[in-house]
Design a protein around this motif. Structure first.
Motif, PDB file in Angstrom:
ATOM      1  N   MET A 108       0.837  -1.179   0.000  1.00  0.00           N
ATOM      2  CA  MET A 108       0.000   0.000   0.000  1.00  0.00           C
ATOM      3  C   MET A 108       0.876   1.235   0.000  1.00  0.00           C
ATOM      4  O   MET A 108       1.855   1.331   0.716  1.00  0.00           O
ATOM      5  CB  MET A 108      -0.878  -0.007   1.243  1.00  0.00           C
ATOM      6  N   ALA A 109       0.539   2.184  -0.787  1.00  0.00           N
ATOM      7  CA  ALA A 109       1.267   3.448  -0.794  1.00  0.00           C
ATOM      8  C   ALA A 109       0.822   4.282   0.396  1.00  0.00           C
ATOM      9  O   ALA A 109      -0.363   4.392   0.684  1.00  0.00           O
ATOM     10  CB  ALA A 109       1.003   4.195  -2.096  1.00  0.00           C
ATOM     11  N   THR A 110       1.789   4.838   1.099  1.00  0.00           N
ATOM     12  CA  THR A 110       1.469   5.697   2.231  1.00  0.00           C
ATOM     13  C   THR A 110       0.826   6.973   1.710  1.00  0.00           C
ATOM     14  O   THR A 110       1.325   7.608   0.790  1.00  0.00           O
ATOM     15  CB  THR A 110       2.753   6.040   3.013  1.00  0.00           C
ATOM     16  N   LYS A 111      -0.293   7.347   2.299  1.00  0.00           N
ATOM     17  CA  LYS A 111      -0.963   8.574   1.884  1.00  0.00           C
ATOM     18  C   LYS A 111      -0.171   9.766   2.398  1.00  0.00           C
ATOM     19  O   LYS A 111       0.390   9.735   3.489  1.00  0.00           O
ATOM     20  CB  LYS A 111      -2.377   8.609   2.436  1.00  0.00           C
ATOM     21  N   LEU A 112      -0.125  10.804   1.609  1.00  0.00           N
ATOM     22  CA  LEU A 112       0.579  12.006   2.021  1.00  0.00           C
ATOM     23  C   LEU A 112      -0.240  12.769   3.047  1.00  0.00           C
ATOM     24  O   LEU A 112      -1.469  12.847   2.948  1.00  0.00           O
ATOM     25  CB  LEU A 112       0.858  12.899   0.807  1.00  0.00           C
ATOM     26  N   PHE A 113       0.446  13.340   4.012  1.00  0.00           N
ATOM     27  CA  PHE A 113      -0.210  14.131   5.039  1.00  0.00           C
ATOM     28  C   PHE A 113      -0.450  15.524   4.462  1.00  0.00           C
ATOM     29  O   PHE A 113       0.485  16.253   4.151  1.00  0.00           O
ATOM     30  CB  PHE A 113       0.670  14.209   6.293  1.00  0.00           C
ATOM     31  N   ASP A 114      -1.711  15.882   4.306  1.00  0.00           N
ATOM     32  CA  ASP A 114      -2.099  17.178   3.737  1.00  0.00           C
ATOM     33  C   ASP A 114      -2.109  18.223   4.861  1.00  0.00           C
ATOM     34  O   ASP A 114      -3.067  18.315   5.626  1.00  0.00           O
ATOM     35  CB  ASP A 114      -3.476  17.050   3.092  1.00  0.00           C
ATOM     36  N   VAL A 115      -1.028  18.993   4.952  1.00  0.00           N
ATOM     37  CA  VAL A 115      -0.878  19.968   6.025  1.00  0.00           C
ATOM     38  C   VAL A 115      -1.986  21.016   5.977  1.00  0.00           C
ATOM     39  O   VAL A 115      -2.537  21.401   7.014  1.00  0.00           O
ATOM     40  CB  VAL A 115       0.520  20.633   5.961  1.00  0.00           C
ATOM     41  N   ALA A 116      -2.340  21.473   4.790  1.00  0.00           N
ATOM     42  CA  ALA A 116      -3.390  22.494   4.662  1.00  0.00           C
ATOM     43  C   ALA A 116      -4.733  21.971   5.173  1.00  0.00           C
ATOM     44  O   ALA A 116      -5.465  22.688   5.871  1.00  0.00           O
ATOM     45  CB  ALA A 116      -3.507  22.958   3.211  1.00  0.00           C
ATOM     46  N   LEU A 117      -5.058  20.728   4.854  1.00  0.00           N
ATOM     47  CA  LEU A 117      -6.315  20.154   5.333  1.00  0.00           C
ATOM     48  C   LEU A 117      -6.278  19.958   6.848  1.00  0.00           C
ATOM     49  O   LEU A 117      -7.263  20.222   7.539  1.00  0.00           O
ATOM     50  CB  LEU A 117      -6.614  18.832   4.625  1.00  0.00           C
ATOM     51  N   ALA A 118      -5.151  19.535   7.378  1.00  0.00           N
ATOM     52  CA  ALA A 118      -5.019  19.387   8.824  1.00  0.00           C
ATOM     53  C   ALA A 118      -5.222  20.734   9.516  1.00  0.00           C
ATOM     54  O   ALA A 118      -5.929  20.818  10.531  1.00  0.00           O
ATOM     55  CB  ALA A 118      -3.652  18.806   9.185  1.00  0.00           C
ATOM     56  N   GLU A 119      -4.660  21.784   8.963  1.00  0.00           N
ATOM     57  CA  GLU A 119      -4.836  23.124   9.548  1.00  0.00           C
ATOM     58  C   GLU A 119      -6.297  23.564   9.464  1.00  0.00           C
ATOM     59  O   GLU A 119      -6.816  24.187  10.380  1.00  0.00           O
ATOM     60  CB  GLU A 119      -3.921  24.131   8.851  1.00  0.00           C
ATOM     61  N   GLU A 120      -6.956  23.234   8.366  1.00  0.00           N
ATOM     62  CA  GLU A 120      -8.382  23.551   8.228  1.00  0.00           C
ATOM     63  C   GLU A 120      -9.197  22.833   9.293  1.00  0.00           C
ATOM     64  O   GLU A 120     -10.083  23.420   9.920  1.00  0.00           O
ATOM     65  CB  GLU A 120      -8.864  23.167   6.831  1.00  0.00           C
ATOM     66  N   HIS A 121      -8.896  21.563   9.518  1.00  0.00           N
ATOM     67  CA  HIS A 121      -9.584  20.802  10.560  1.00  0.00           C
ATOM     68  C   HIS A 121      -9.305  21.427  11.931  1.00  0.00           C
ATOM     69  O   HIS A 121     -10.208  21.520  12.769  1.00  0.00           O
ATOM     70  CB  HIS A 121      -9.140  19.345  10.552  1.00  0.00           C
ATOM     71  N   LYS A 122      -8.066  21.863  12.176  1.00  0.00           N
ATOM     72  CA  LYS A 122      -7.718  22.460  13.466  1.00  0.00           C
ATOM     73  C   LYS A 122      -8.483  23.764  13.704  1.00  0.00           C
ATOM     74  O   LYS A 122      -8.918  24.030  14.829  1.00  0.00           O
ATOM     75  CB  LYS A 122      -6.209  22.710  13.531  1.00  0.00           C
ATOM     76  N   ARG A 123      -8.648  24.561  12.665  1.00  0.00           N
ATOM     77  CA  ARG A 123      -9.376  25.831  12.814  1.00  0.00           C
ATOM     78  C   ARG A 123     -10.852  25.619  13.148  1.00  0.00           C
ATOM     79  O   ARG A 123     -11.492  26.491  13.714  1.00  0.00           O
ATOM     80  CB  ARG A 123      -9.243  26.678  11.541  1.00  0.00           C
ATOM     81  N   TYR A 124     -11.386  24.481  12.816  1.00  0.00           N
ATOM     82  CA  TYR A 124     -12.788  24.157  13.077  1.00  0.00           C
ATOM     83  C   TYR A 124     -13.055  23.966  14.575  1.00  0.00           C
ATOM     84  O   TYR A 124     -14.144  24.231  15.063  1.00  0.00           O
ATOM     85  CB  TYR A 124     -13.161  22.894  12.299  1.00  0.00           C
ATOM     86  N   VAL A 125     -12.061  23.511  15.297  1.00  0.00           N
ATOM     87  CA  VAL A 125     -12.199  23.208  16.720  1.00  0.00           C
ATOM     88  C   VAL A 125     -12.282  24.502  17.524  1.00  0.00           C
ATOM     89  O   VAL A 125     -11.482  25.405  17.345  1.00  0.00           O
ATOM     90  CB  VAL A 125     -11.008  22.349  17.208  1.00  0.00           C
ATOM     91  N   THR A 126     -13.276  24.588  18.423  1.00  0.00           N
ATOM     92  CA  THR A 126     -13.443  25.789  19.247  1.00  0.00           C
ATOM     93  C   THR A 126     -13.162  25.553  20.723  1.00  0.00           C
ATOM     94  O   THR A 126     -12.886  26.500  21.447  1.00  0.00           O
ATOM     95  CB  THR A 126     -14.879  26.360  19.109  1.00  0.00           C
ATOM     96  N   GLY A 127     -13.243  24.340  21.184  1.00  0.00           N
ATOM     97  CA  GLY A 127     -12.985  24.044  22.597  1.00  0.00           C
ATOM     98  C   GLY A 127     -11.492  23.983  22.871  1.00  0.00           C
ATOM     99  O   GLY A 127     -10.761  23.301  22.156  1.00  0.00           O
ATOM    100  N   PRO A 128     -11.005  24.695  23.900  1.00  0.00           N
ATOM    101  CA  PRO A 128      -9.567  24.691  24.174  1.00  0.00           C
ATOM    102  C   PRO A 128      -9.019  23.307  24.509  1.00  0.00           C
ATOM    103  O   PRO A 128      -7.913  22.961  24.102  1.00  0.00           O
ATOM    104  CB  PRO A 128      -9.410  25.657  25.349  1.00  0.00           C
ATOM    105  N   GLY A 129      -9.793  22.506  25.239  1.00  0.00           N
ATOM    106  CA  GLY A 129      -9.347  21.146  25.531  1.00  0.00           C
ATOM    107  C   GLY A 129      -9.246  20.303  24.274  1.00  0.00           C
ATOM    108  O   GLY A 129      -8.297  19.538  24.089  1.00  0.00           O
ATOM    109  N   ALA A 130     -10.213  20.454  23.395  1.00  0.00           N
ATOM    110  CA  ALA A 130     -10.206  19.703  22.130  1.00  0.00           C
ATOM    111  C   ALA A 130      -9.055  20.149  21.239  1.00  0.00           C
ATOM    112  O   ALA A 130      -8.441  19.330  20.555  1.00  0.00           O
ATOM    113  CB  ALA A 130     -11.535  19.867  21.412  1.00  0.00           C
ATOM    114  N   ALA A 131      -8.753  21.438  21.246  1.00  0.00           N
ATOM    115  CA  ALA A 131      -7.647  21.950  20.428  1.00  0.00           C
ATOM    116  C   ALA A 131      -6.316  21.364  20.900  1.00  0.00           C
ATOM    117  O   ALA A 131      -5.492  20.928  20.085  1.00  0.00           O
ATOM    118  CB  ALA A 131      -7.621  23.474  20.472  1.00  0.00           C
ATOM    119  N   ALA A 132      -6.115  21.342  22.210  1.00  0.00           N
ATOM    120  CA  ALA A 132      -4.886  20.757  22.762  1.00  0.00           C
ATOM    121  C   ALA A 132      -4.816  19.267  22.451  1.00  0.00           C
ATOM    122  O   ALA A 132      -3.752  18.736  22.113  1.00  0.00           O
ATOM    123  CB  ALA A 132      -4.818  21.010  24.266  1.00  0.00           C
TER     124      ALA A 132
END
Length: 136
Positions: free
Chosen positions: A1-25
């Motif tokens: 299986m080919a390792t999927k590339l980690f999409d940094v931009a998508l990860a950052e988009e997902h991180k911006r969605y989180v509003t709870g400080p505990g969830a963000a950490a």
């Protein structure tokens, strides 16, 4: 299986969605630690409108784990491909994660609302893969 590339931009988009400080950490820790687990390809993705991170087993091409990103918590899934080991038996999951819930599909979910629970899940993932968690 080919390792999927980690999409940094998508990860950052997902991180911006989180509003709870505990969830963000928790999300920051999950991203950092999950990227260090041997034998698993870890990457952000979409499942329709659901924001998630997936873990693919590089050897078997199966997806044993994933977690959904919600505003105030993450929902970690122990999926069917992970089941069948002693540490994924219902009693072992309940002992390690007392508030884990079994889904109608026979999978397990663990709600992650803070860094402490994220640390517990990451340590468990390292154990699942047969390695001690790295020092943080």
């Amino acid at each position: 299986m080919a390792t999927k590339l980690f999409d940094v931009a998508l990860a950052e988009e997902h991180k911006r969605y989180v509003t709870g400080p505990g969830a963000a950490a928790a999300l920051d820790l999950m991203i950092r630690e999950s990227s260090r687990i041997t034998g698993l390809s870890f990457y952000p993705a979409w499942h329709g409108k659901i924001r998630e991170f997936r873990y693919d087993d590089i050897a078997s091409d199966e997806q044993p784990f994933a977690f959904i990103v919600n505003r105030k918590h993450l929902l970690f899934y122990i999926r069917r491909p992970a089941l069948g080991r002693p540490m994924t038996a219902a009693s072992a999951i309940r002992k390690r994660f007392p508030y884990a819930t079994e889904t109608k599909q026979g999978e397990w979910t663990v709600r992650i609302s803070d860094r402490a629970m994220a640390e517990r899940v990451c340590a468990w993932l390292h154990e699942y893969r047969g390695a001690a968690p790295p020092a943080t």
